[in-house]
Scaffold this active site. Sequence first.
Site, PDB file in Angstrom:
ATOM      1  N   LYS A 121      -8.084  -4.009  -1.619  1.00  0.00           N
ATOM      2  CA  LYS A 121      -8.146  -5.637  -1.643  1.00  0.00           C
ATOM      3  C   LYS A 121      -8.818  -5.434  -0.282  1.00  0.00           C
ATOM      4  O   LYS A 121      -9.906  -6.543  -0.938  1.00  0.00           O
ATOM      5  CB  LYS A 121      -7.127  -5.452  -1.569  1.00  0.00           C
ATOM      6  CG  LYS A 121      -6.374  -6.890  -2.343  1.00  0.00           C
ATOM      7  CD  LYS A 121      -5.398  -7.603  -1.875  1.00  0.00           C
ATOM      8  CE  LYS A 121      -4.528  -7.955  -0.750  1.00  0.00           C
ATOM      9  NZ  LYS A 121      -3.809  -8.609  -0.522  1.00  0.00           N
ATOM     10  N   ASP A 139      -5.620  -9.116  -6.020  1.00  0.00           N
ATOM     11  CA  ASP A 139      -3.961  -8.887  -5.358  1.00  0.00           C
ATOM     12  C   ASP A 139      -2.589  -9.637  -6.456  1.00  0.00           C
ATOM     13  O   ASP A 139      -2.774  -8.948  -6.982  1.00  0.00           O
ATOM     14  CB  ASP A 139      -4.157  -9.993  -4.440  1.00  0.00           C
ATOM     15  CG  ASP A 139      -4.205 -11.620  -5.220  1.00  0.00           C
ATOM     16  OD1 ASP A 139      -4.053 -11.661  -6.330  1.00  0.00           O
ATOM     17  OD2 ASP A 139      -3.801 -12.501  -4.022  1.00  0.00           O
TER      18      ASP A 139
END
Length: 219
Positions: A121, A139
């Site tokens: 991420k 996220d």
Amino acid sequence: MISNKKALEMIDVIADMFPNAECELVHDNAFELTIAVLLSAQTTDISVNKLTKNLFQKYKTPEDYLKVDISDLENDLRTIGLYRNKAKNIKKLCQSLIDQFDGKIPETHKELESLAGVGRKTANVVMSVAFGEPSLAVDTHVERVSKRLGICRWKDNVRQVEDKICTVVPRERWNKTHHQLIFFGRYHCLARSPKCDVCPLFEDCREGQKRYKASLKEA
Ligand code: SF4
């Protein structure tokens, strides 16, 4: 799950709601962005920005973070969650930057993910925001929204969510879509109190419909 065509239509509606969505972590360069994203794990961007306002004045280079004792760095980070772990990772990350990357943030996913505290991420955010490379970071907001809308399955893991959205959305829109889905989750389809009563996607949203039927039963 809904069709890819329907999913893109929904994402287009979200894009119209938040045409100016962008990264809300305050930063001046790739190094600061990487530190800010690392600090943002399980912490709001607002808390991180409050912290980095002073932090980025005090520490400008990887060498600056290595000069101080870990206890001093922990003290500088103590207003946010997991600060001990984050301080340790920042130290390790800075050491790697100096040892392997000439003190600079590397510009490939593989190299970024080799750094302490940097997972897929974070690497996606840095590649996208700092280097303009098409990437779509998943996220908590992106995951929740895409599952509520039926773009992804509830059981999908974050990598499956990323792959699905990247299939649905044209590559040149990945960077913008990432921020638009975050804004939609942060300001409209909130975790605890989504604004279903004023949502343009309500008719087609399985979560919105479920919540509406549950509210009728309670009434
Ligand atoms: Fe979120 Fe409700 Fe809109 Fe569905 S209808 S996307 S749950 S705000």
